[in-house]
Enzyme design. Structure first.
Site, PDB file in Angstrom:
ATOM      1  N   ASP A  15      -2.406  -6.111   3.988  1.00 55.36           N
ATOM      2  CA  ASP A  15      -1.811  -7.437   4.240  1.00 55.36           C
ATOM      3  C   ASP A  15      -0.409  -7.515   3.146  1.00 55.36           C
ATOM      4  O   ASP A  15      -0.388  -7.274   2.027  1.00 55.36           O
ATOM      5  CB  ASP A  15      -2.697  -8.160   3.434  1.00 55.36           C
ATOM      6  CG  ASP A  15      -1.994  -9.820   3.624  1.00 55.36           C
ATOM      7  OD1 ASP A  15      -2.473 -10.515   4.705  1.00 55.36           O
ATOM      8  OD2 ASP A  15      -1.318 -10.225   2.683  1.00 55.36           O
TER       9      ASP A  15
ATOM     10  N   TYR B  57       7.392 -10.177   0.615  1.00 51.85           N
ATOM     11  CA  TYR B  57       6.671  -9.408  -0.371  1.00 51.85           C
ATOM     12  C   TYR B  57       7.603  -8.096  -0.664  1.00 51.85           C
ATOM     13  O   TYR B  57       7.735  -7.585  -1.640  1.00 51.85           O
ATOM     14  CB  TYR B  57       5.541  -8.819  -0.158  1.00 51.85           C
ATOM     15  CG  TYR B  57       4.361  -9.842   0.230  1.00 51.85           C
ATOM     16  CD1 TYR B  57       4.421 -10.954  -0.180  1.00 51.85           C
ATOM     17  CD2 TYR B  57       2.996  -9.230   0.787  1.00 51.85           C
ATOM     18  CE1 TYR B  57       3.439 -12.123   0.136  1.00 51.85           C
ATOM     19  CE2 TYR B  57       1.982 -10.318   0.701  1.00 51.85           C
ATOM     20  CZ  TYR B  57       2.292 -11.432   0.381  1.00 51.85           C
ATOM     21  OH  TYR B  57       1.216 -12.549   0.846  1.00 51.85           O
TER      22      TYR B  57
ATOM     23  N   LYS C   3       3.665 -11.401   8.087  1.00 49.02           N
ATOM     24  CA  LYS C   3       3.887 -12.884   8.064  1.00 49.02           C
ATOM     25  C   LYS C   3       5.318 -13.169   8.227  1.00 49.02           C
ATOM     26  O   LYS C   3       6.511 -12.733   7.764  1.00 49.02           O
ATOM     27  CB  LYS C   3       3.554 -13.582   6.811  1.00 49.02           C
ATOM     28  CG  LYS C   3       1.924 -12.957   6.221  1.00 49.02           C
ATOM     29  CD  LYS C   3       1.287 -13.777   5.079  1.00 49.02           C
ATOM     30  CE  LYS C   3       0.230 -12.737   4.587  1.00 49.02           C
ATOM     31  NZ  LYS C   3       0.547 -11.932   3.691  1.00 49.02           N
TER      32      LYS C   3
ATOM     33  N   HIS D  25       3.372 -17.897   7.365  1.00 51.95           N
ATOM     34  CA  HIS D  25       3.111 -17.761   5.875  1.00 51.95           C
ATOM     35  C   HIS D  25       2.809 -19.083   5.462  1.00 51.95           C
ATOM     36  O   HIS D  25       1.884 -19.105   4.605  1.00 51.95           O
ATOM     37  CB  HIS D  25       4.087 -17.240   5.301  1.00 51.95           C
ATOM     38  CG  HIS D  25       3.749 -16.383   4.005  1.00 51.95           C
ATOM     39  ND1 HIS D  25       4.577 -15.366   3.651  1.00 51.95           N
ATOM     40  CD2 HIS D  25       2.624 -16.583   3.090  1.00 51.95           C
ATOM     41  CE1 HIS D  25       3.877 -14.998   2.324  1.00 51.95           C
ATOM     42  NE2 HIS D  25       2.695 -15.678   2.364  1.00 51.95           N
TER      43      HIS D  25
HETATM   44  P1  NDP Z   1      -5.913 -11.408  -6.583  1.00 51.81           P
HETATM   45  O1  NDP Z   1      -7.123 -12.327  -6.630  1.00 51.81           O
HETATM   46  O2  NDP Z   1      -6.013 -10.234  -5.626  1.00 51.81           O
HETATM   47  O3  NDP Z   1      -5.777 -10.705  -8.102  1.00 51.81           O
HETATM   48  C1  NDP Z   1      -4.785  -9.746  -8.055  1.00 51.81           C
HETATM   49  C2  NDP Z   1      -4.618  -9.430  -9.570  1.00 51.81           C
HETATM   50  O4  NDP Z   1      -5.677  -9.136 -10.447  1.00 51.81           O
HETATM   51  C3  NDP Z   1      -3.384  -8.556 -10.109  1.00 51.81           C
HETATM   52  O5  NDP Z   1      -3.034  -9.084 -11.216  1.00 51.81           O
HETATM   53  C4  NDP Z   1      -4.297  -7.153 -10.228  1.00 51.81           C
HETATM   54  O6  NDP Z   1      -3.592  -6.430 -11.287  1.00 51.81           O
HETATM   55  C5  NDP Z   1      -5.647  -7.681 -10.913  1.00 51.81           C
HETATM   56  N1  NDP Z   1      -6.704  -7.118 -10.340  1.00 51.81           N
HETATM   57  C6  NDP Z   1      -7.091  -6.535  -9.245  1.00 51.81           C
HETATM   58  N2  NDP Z   1      -8.514  -5.849  -9.200  1.00 51.81           N
HETATM   59  C7  NDP Z   1      -8.774  -5.970 -10.281  1.00 51.81           C
HETATM   60  C8  NDP Z   1     -10.126  -5.559 -11.152  1.00 51.81           C
HETATM   61  N3  NDP Z   1     -11.003  -4.874 -10.347  1.00 51.81           N
HETATM   62  N4  NDP Z   1     -10.331  -5.921 -12.334  1.00 51.81           N
HETATM   63  C9  NDP Z   1      -9.376  -6.565 -13.062  1.00 51.81           C
HETATM   64  N5  NDP Z   1      -8.099  -7.122 -12.529  1.00 51.81           N
HETATM   65  C10 NDP Z   1      -8.012  -6.725 -11.343  1.00 51.81           C
HETATM   66  O7  NDP Z   1      -4.601 -12.176  -6.087  1.00 51.81           O
HETATM   67  P2  NDP Z   1      -3.349 -12.232  -5.310  1.00 51.81           P
HETATM   68  O8  NDP Z   1      -2.591 -13.410  -5.426  1.00 51.81           O
HETATM   69  O9  NDP Z   1      -2.338 -10.947  -5.263  1.00 51.81           O
HETATM   70  O10 NDP Z   1      -4.037 -11.930  -3.786  1.00 51.81           O
HETATM   71  C11 NDP Z   1      -4.299 -10.858  -3.029  1.00 51.81           C
HETATM   72  C12 NDP Z   1      -3.292 -10.834  -1.742  1.00 51.81           C
HETATM   73  O11 NDP Z   1      -3.433 -11.902  -0.973  1.00 51.81           O
HETATM   74  C13 NDP Z   1      -1.996 -10.805  -2.146  1.00 51.81           C
HETATM   75  O12 NDP Z   1      -1.443  -9.616  -2.688  1.00 51.81           O
HETATM   76  C14 NDP Z   1      -1.156 -11.079  -0.810  1.00 51.81           C
HETATM   77  O13 NDP Z   1      -1.419 -10.087   0.059  1.00 51.81           O
HETATM   78  C15 NDP Z   1      -2.089 -12.262  -0.324  1.00 51.81           C
HETATM   79  N6  NDP Z   1      -1.548 -13.488  -0.799  1.00 51.81           N
HETATM   80  C16 NDP Z   1      -1.249 -14.495   0.502  1.00 51.81           C
HETATM   81  C17 NDP Z   1      -0.633 -15.505  -0.055  1.00 51.81           C
HETATM   82  C18 NDP Z   1      -0.220 -16.356   1.344  1.00 51.81           C
HETATM   83  O14 NDP Z   1       0.330 -17.448   0.959  1.00 51.81           O
HETATM   84  N7  NDP Z   1      -0.724 -16.030   2.485  1.00 51.81           N
HETATM   85  C19 NDP Z   1      -0.488 -16.080  -1.171  1.00 51.81           C
HETATM   86  C20 NDP Z   1      -1.276 -15.038  -2.432  1.00 51.81           C
HETATM   87  C21 NDP Z   1      -1.789 -13.952  -1.970  1.00 51.81           C
HETATM   88  P3  NDP Z   1      -3.227  -5.063 -10.864  1.00 51.81           P
HETATM   89  O15 NDP Z   1      -2.559  -4.858  -9.631  1.00 51.81           O
HETATM   90  O16 NDP Z   1      -2.436  -4.538 -12.082  1.00 51.81           O
HETATM   91  O17 NDP Z   1      -4.669  -4.018 -10.967  1.00 51.81           O
END
Ligand code: NDP
Length: 259
Positions: A33, A38, A63, A96
């Site tokens: 995604d 991004y 998006k 988006h």
């Molecule tokens: P997430 O809930 O996926 O959390 C991501 C965070 O959690 C990062 O800081 C990551 O750190 C950490 N993390 C991931 N896995 C673990 C684990 N197993 N244990 C501990 N920490 C962990 O949040 P996002 O907001 O990034 O959402 C995911 C995706 O959704 C986005 O990347 C995007 O593609 C999409 N999105 C879409 C939006 C929209 O408006 N359509 C808005 C927001 C997100 P690290 O990378 O350092 O491991």
């Protein structure tokens, strides 16, 4: 659409993102995604091309950003997305955010784009029930997907029910609430009982609600951890305890006030 995908918002750019996509594909993820916003569509495309998995087995979402609303701009923007990705087609193209510009005109452009065959499905993101009803009044084409913030601390039950009744697949973004509640006692207790991590419990909760989830991580070990959720099951009572954690706590933006 696969039930689990890798999100790459705030994953940055460059070889690290290409590597994260490659690790995800090796691990068994089949959905990536990304978005214009991004800034890493090129890396995602490269990761998909290099990942060793046939293109037709990988589901790529991107998006349309707020500055590309309107028929002509939306069509130009889609071609730009495809060029950035370096892919012949996109699996899913989403609006988006509902708030900026002429979203109905934009939706009609997406319908045309889908008809031209370079985008396999179209959908929306951050749409509330009101936004979806407005769309339904204006177009016979139902969005394939609504991608919204969902996790046990923001269980949008009414929106999920509405989408499920109308044949719209709900996709959970920020499915582990950006790691902000990993020490919440109920989540930790359930995780301990299953010998899993809190993140895995939150992702499993999404799956058992019929959602697709797209956790983001840039770390190979977490990318693997987040995919290891298909070999355990939460009980009805555990699901209810997780549902009860919902307090409307958002980690991302709130579209409810968008007219
Ligand atoms: P997430 O809930 O996926 O959390 C991501 C965070 O959690 C990062 O800081 C990551 O750190 C950490 N993390 C991931 N896995 C673990 C684990 N197993 N244990 C501990 N920490 C962990 O949040 P996002 O907001 O990034 O959402 C995911 C995706 O959704 C986005 O990347 C995007 O593609 C999409 N999105 C879409 C939006 C929209 O408006 N359509 C808005 C927001 C997100 P690290 O990378 O350092 O491991």
């Amino acid at each position: 659409m696969p039930a689990l995908g890798l999100g790459v918002w705030q994953a940055g750019t460059g070889p690290r993102v290409v590597q994260a996509v490659a690790t995800a594909l090796e691990t068994g993820y089949r959905l990536i995604d990304t978005a214009k916003l991004y800034g890493n569509e090129a890396e995602v495309g490269e990761g998909v091309r290099r990942g060793g998995v046939p293109r037709e087995e990988v589901f790529v979402t991107t998006k349309l950003w707020n500055d590309d609303h309107g028929r002509a701009k939306a069509k130009r923007a889609f071609e730009a997305r495809r060029r950035r990705l370096g892919l012949d087609y996109v699996d899913l193209y989403l609006i988006h955010w509902p708030g900026a510009g002429e979203r109905i005109e934009t939706w009609k452009a997406l319908v045309e784009i889908a008809g031209e065959g370079k985008c396999r499905s179209i959908g929306v993101s951050n749409f509330t029930i009101d936004h979806l009803e407005e769309l339904a009044r204006a177009s016979d084409v139902v969005p394939a997907v609504n991608q919204v913030e969902l996790h046990p601390f923001l269980f949008q039950r009414e929106l999920i029910d509405y989408c499920q009744r109308h044949g719209i697949q709900v996709q959970a973004y920020s499915p582990i609430a950006r790691a902000s509640h990993l020490d919440e006692p109920t989540v930790v207790a359930i995780a301990t009982a299953h010998r899993r991590s809190a993140a895995q419990v939150m992702l499993r909760w999404s799956l058992q609600h019929g959602l697709s989830a797209i956790p983001k991580s840039i770390h190979p070990e977490r990318i693997r951890e987040n995919a290891s959720i298909f070999d355990f099951e939460l009980s009805t009572a555990e699901m209810a305890r997780l549902d009860a954690l919902s307090s409307g706590a958002r980690v991302a933006w709130d579209p409810t006030g968008v007219p």
